[in-house]
Design a protein around this motif. Structure first.
Motif, PDB file in Angstrom:
ATOM      1  N   UNK A 110      -1.429 -29.966  36.591  1.00 40.81           N
ATOM      2  CA  UNK A 110      -1.097 -29.306  35.201  1.00 40.81           C
ATOM      3  C   UNK A 110       0.242 -29.354  34.976  1.00 40.81           C
ATOM      4  N   UNK A 111       0.593 -30.267  33.709  1.00 40.21           N
ATOM      5  CA  UNK A 111       1.723 -30.530  33.384  1.00 40.21           C
ATOM      6  C   UNK A 111       2.533 -29.564  32.665  1.00 40.21           C
ATOM      7  N   UNK A 112       3.757 -29.518  33.123  1.00 36.12           N
ATOM      8  CA  UNK A 112       4.720 -28.557  32.294  1.00 36.12           C
ATOM      9  C   UNK A 112       5.209 -29.165  31.030  1.00 36.12           C
ATOM     10  N   UNK A 113       6.099 -29.955  31.170  1.00 35.23           N
ATOM     11  CA  UNK A 113       6.665 -30.826  29.945  1.00 35.23           C
ATOM     12  C   UNK A 113       6.937 -29.802  28.625  1.00 35.23           C
ATOM     13  N   UNK A 114       6.542 -30.421  27.636  1.00 37.74           N
ATOM     14  CA  UNK A 114       7.052 -29.528  26.409  1.00 37.74           C
ATOM     15  C   UNK A 114       6.054 -28.486  26.047  1.00 37.74           C
ATOM     16  N   UNK A 115       4.905 -28.325  26.602  1.00 36.49           N
ATOM     17  CA  UNK A 115       4.077 -27.379  26.573  1.00 36.49           C
ATOM     18  C   UNK A 115       3.276 -26.733  27.734  1.00 36.49           C
ATOM     19  N   UNK A 116       3.227 -25.544  28.141  1.00 38.89           N
ATOM     20  CA  UNK A 116       2.724 -24.932  29.194  1.00 38.89           C
ATOM     21  C   UNK A 116       1.164 -25.034  28.952  1.00 38.89           C
ATOM     22  N   UNK A 117       0.397 -26.105  29.838  1.00 36.71           N
ATOM     23  CA  UNK A 117      -0.891 -26.410  29.368  1.00 36.71           C
ATOM     24  C   UNK A 117      -2.058 -25.576  30.400  1.00 36.71           C
ATOM     25  N   UNK A 118      -1.934 -24.142  29.908  1.00 38.69           N
ATOM     26  CA  UNK A 118      -2.623 -23.163  30.851  1.00 38.69           C
ATOM     27  C   UNK A 118      -4.471 -23.481  30.323  1.00 38.69           C
ATOM     28  N   UNK A 119      -4.535 -23.807  29.199  1.00 34.30           N
ATOM     29  CA  UNK A 119      -5.972 -24.195  28.855  1.00 34.30           C
ATOM     30  C   UNK A 119      -6.533 -25.332  29.771  1.00 34.30           C
ATOM     31  N   UNK A 120      -5.773 -26.046  30.426  1.00 34.50           N
ATOM     32  CA  UNK A 120      -6.272 -27.203  31.232  1.00 34.50           C
ATOM     33  C   UNK A 120      -6.584 -26.461  32.460  1.00 34.50           C
ATOM     34  N   UNK A 121      -5.825 -25.545  32.917  1.00 39.60           N
ATOM     35  CA  UNK A 121      -6.143 -24.518  34.047  1.00 39.60           C
ATOM     36  C   UNK A 121      -7.692 -24.280  34.059  1.00 39.60           C
ATOM     37  N   UNK A 122      -8.152 -23.620  33.109  1.00 45.20           N
ATOM     38  CA  UNK A 122      -9.266 -23.187  32.655  1.00 45.20           C
ATOM     39  C   UNK A 122     -10.438 -24.494  32.786  1.00 45.20           C
ATOM     40  N   UNK A 123      -9.984 -25.571  32.311  1.00 44.76           N
ATOM     41  CA  UNK A 123     -11.072 -26.685  31.825  1.00 44.76           C
ATOM     42  C   UNK A 123     -11.119 -27.243  33.336  1.00 44.76           C
ATOM     43  N   UNK A 124     -10.337 -27.118  34.271  1.00 45.92           N
ATOM     44  CA  UNK A 124     -10.536 -27.756  35.443  1.00 45.92           C
ATOM     45  C   UNK A 124     -11.007 -26.746  36.788  1.00 45.92           C
ATOM     46  N   UNK A 125     -10.511 -25.563  36.808  1.00 51.70           N
ATOM     47  CA  UNK A 125     -10.683 -24.676  37.682  1.00 51.70           C
ATOM     48  C   UNK A 125     -11.868 -24.032  37.736  1.00 51.70           C
ATOM     49  N   UNK A 126     -12.276 -23.806  36.491  1.00 53.49           N
ATOM     50  CA  UNK A 126     -13.595 -22.989  36.147  1.00 53.49           C
ATOM     51  C   UNK A 126     -14.755 -23.674  36.434  1.00 53.49           C
ATOM     52  N   UNK A 127     -14.894 -25.202  36.140  1.00 59.14           N
ATOM     53  CA  UNK A 127     -16.133 -25.838  36.847  1.00 59.14           C
ATOM     54  C   UNK A 127     -16.124 -26.183  38.363  1.00 59.14           C
ATOM     55  N   UNK A 128     -15.025 -26.195  38.905  1.00 66.68           N
ATOM     56  CA  UNK A 128     -14.731 -26.442  40.300  1.00 66.68           C
ATOM     57  C   UNK A 128     -15.246 -25.257  41.125  1.00 66.68           C
ATOM     58  N   UNK A 129     -15.003 -24.090  40.511  1.00 67.56           N
ATOM     59  CA  UNK A 129     -15.346 -22.814  41.046  1.00 67.56           C
ATOM     60  C   UNK A 129     -17.074 -22.626  40.959  1.00 67.56           C
ATOM     61  N   UNK A 130     -17.483 -22.912  39.548  1.00 63.53           N
ATOM     62  CA  UNK A 130     -18.959 -22.803  39.550  1.00 63.53           C
ATOM     63  C   UNK A 130     -19.664 -23.881  40.429  1.00 63.53           C
ATOM     64  N   UNK A 131     -18.993 -25.143  40.750  1.00 63.83           N
ATOM     65  CA  UNK A 131     -19.536 -26.192  41.676  1.00 63.83           C
ATOM     66  C   UNK A 131     -19.653 -25.788  42.959  1.00 63.83           C
ATOM     67  N   UNK A 132     -18.788 -24.812  43.374  1.00 65.02           N
ATOM     68  CA  UNK A 132     -18.375 -24.527  44.739  1.00 65.02           C
ATOM     69  C   UNK A 132     -17.641 -25.278  45.614  1.00 65.02           C
ATOM     70  N   UNK A 133     -16.429 -25.429  45.163  1.00 66.19           N
ATOM     71  CA  UNK A 133     -15.389 -26.179  45.742  1.00 66.19           C
ATOM     72  C   UNK A 133     -14.693 -24.988  46.668  1.00 66.19           C
ATOM     73  N   UNK A 134     -14.402 -25.382  48.028  1.00 65.20           N
ATOM     74  CA  UNK A 134     -14.217 -24.517  48.710  1.00 65.20           C
ATOM     75  C   UNK A 134     -12.684 -24.185  48.664  1.00 65.20           C
ATOM     76  N   UNK A 135     -11.684 -25.057  48.402  1.00 70.41           N
ATOM     77  CA  UNK A 135     -10.329 -24.922  48.221  1.00 70.41           C
ATOM     78  C   UNK A 135      -9.951 -25.558  47.020  1.00 70.41           C
ATOM     79  N   UNK A 136      -9.352 -24.931  45.805  1.00 75.36           N
ATOM     80  CA  UNK A 136      -8.866 -25.461  44.579  1.00 75.36           C
ATOM     81  C   UNK A 136      -7.343 -25.387  44.648  1.00 75.36           C
ATOM     82  N   UNK A 137      -6.816 -26.553  44.791  1.00 68.66           N
ATOM     83  CA  UNK A 137      -5.317 -26.617  44.917  1.00 68.66           C
ATOM     84  C   UNK A 137      -4.558 -26.872  43.647  1.00 68.66           C
ATOM     85  N   UNK A 138      -3.660 -26.379  43.069  1.00 66.64           N
ATOM     86  CA  UNK A 138      -2.939 -26.614  41.892  1.00 66.64           C
ATOM     87  C   UNK A 138      -1.555 -26.820  41.970  1.00 66.64           C
TER      88      UNK A 138
END
Length: 426
Positions: free
Chosen positions: A125-153
């Motif tokens: 998740x980039x920091x840069x000029x804007x905190x992209x917290x929306x990208x956290x949702x876009x990636x972590x939510x489907x990872x959790x639904x899929x059943x990934x055991x370890x989600x590292x950010x």
């Protein structure tokens, strides 16, 4: 911003070009960081955090105390918005679940697939000029639904060693297991190779600058899978005389403000709207906080007037935009003819920002024309499918001869014998 009217098709290739992003020139620098993190682990990561992010870190992992503090630092209004967006993203991606079926291809021969989550995934998740917290949702939510055991950010900290609280809150509600204060090349290296603190993952997701892009390309050669090739963000708007010029301008600028290397395109067969759109772009541009960045993006953005609707469709399928917005009276008909696009936004009241944040679709999409061959991130991105087959004695009798003939003609005698020996046993 260029305005091109009625170009001939031989001129289209030049109009389809994006801002150049040749990351190969960065490979020497990137390889040095990757190699040092691979060999030295946390020590190299901390050294590069000090060099690139200007912060001295005692610990790389975000603590429970920092997570609790983040919860107090963002407004209830933002929390509710993040939670609603999470719910919509969850609904849409849960609907993509795969159910395998057992198929008897020949009497006695049964084949099927099973979907299995990728065990360990890394999210950048980039920091840069804007905190992209929306990208956290876009990636972590489907990872959790899929059943990934370890989600590292991994995400870069500020100069005080803190991560933006909205990123931490989004990570908590989305189900991230571990969060690390690491940015850039060193973050990709940490997840690709593993360090004393950061677990090695099997696939890395997420956007980033040209150094992150180069690092992802290099580690994908043999260490780890990545989501897709990446380039600067882009949008194409298709519009006709019924479209609202202010809406077009807003969509144009919402993409251009992503970064100086972003690109926005308006493609139309209605020349009469161009003047009003240009005026609306200038009026709205003057009000933007990120005006300087947006102006740089506009310098390689274009308005293209074509002869008719079919040319607009053909041009669009050749451009293969990351985001495609269709504001025409027959937008459903045009959408049905689109073959190459990352995500399509249909009708006057469907801005790209809806997909960027909260409608439910994913905003991690193929850029730079890769929509001709790649999908955006979806539930399948976090899943691998394993095939199974079971053959009975009847099945090997029915299919064995075919296998023997094919193996013999490929001169693979051991392959043929694996069948022959079984048939002789029956």
């Amino acid at each position: 911003m260029e305005i091109i009217k009625y170009p001939s098709k031989r001129d289209w290739p030049a109009l389809l070009t994006r801002p150049a992003l040749d990351v190969t020139a960065l490979f020497d620098t990137v390889r040095t960081v990757l190699d040092e993190v691979k060999e030295q682990g946390d020590a190299a990561v901390k050294r590069y955090e000090e060099k690139f992010d200007k912060v001295v870190l005692a610990d790389l992992q975000v603590s429970e105390v920092e997570m609790r503090d983040a919860d107090k630092l963002i407004s209830e209004e933002l929390k509710q918005a993040i939670c609603q967006a999470k719910d919509n993203i969850e609904k849409f991606h849960a609907s993509q679940s795969f159910t395998g079926q057992k198929i008897e291809t020949t009497s006695g021969v049964t084949c099927w697939q099973k979907a299995v989550a990728i065990e360990k995934v890394g999210l950048y998740i980039p920091g840069g000029t804007a905190p992209l917290f929306s990208t956290v949702l876009m990636l972590a939510v489907p990872a959790r639904i899929a059943g990934c055991r370890e989600i590292v950010l991994c995400t870069p900290p500020d100069k005080e060693g803190k991560v933006h609280p909205a990123i931490l809150f989004a990570a908590k509600v989305a189900g991230v297991n571990k969060i690390f204060k690491i940015g850039g090349i060193q973050a990709i290296a940490s997840m690709a190779y593993g360090t004393q603190s950061v677990p090695k993952v099997y696939k890395i997701f997420g956007p980033g600058n040209q150094y992150v892009t180069a690092a992802k390309q290099l580690v994908s050669l043999k260490e780890v899978a990545i989501d897709m090739p990446a380039g600067p963000s882009e949008v194409e708007v298709i519009a006709d005389e019924t479209a609202n010029p202010d809406f077009i301008a807003a969509d144009f600028l919402s993409q251009a403000e992503h970064g100086a290397d972003s690109q926005a395109m308006l493609v139309t067969a209605s020349e009469g709207i161009v003047e009003d759109v240009v005026r609306a772009i200038q009026e709205q541009l003057d009000l933007l906080l990120r005006k300087e960045i947006t102006e740089k993006a506009l310098s390689h953005s274009r308005i293209i007037v074509l002869n008719n609707e079919q040319e607009v469709i053909d041009f669009t399928n050749q451009y293969a935009p990351e985001h495609l917005i269709i504001q025409t009276k027959n937008y459903r008909d045009i959408a049905g003819k689109i073959e190459n696009a990352g995500s399509v936004f249909m009708g006057a009241y469907t801005p790209e920002s809806a997909g960027d944040y909260a409608s439910g679709t994913n905003h991690t999409l193929p850029t730079n024309g890769y929509a001709k061959a790649y999908s955006g991130v979806n539930l399948d991105s976090f899943i691998k499918k394993i095939t199974f087959q079971e053959i009975t004695s009847e099945g090997i009798r029915n299919l064995g001869g075919t296998i023997q003939i094919m193996a013999a003609n490929e001169h693979l005698d051991a392959h043929r014998n694996a069948v022959t020996i079984r048939l002789k046993s029956l």
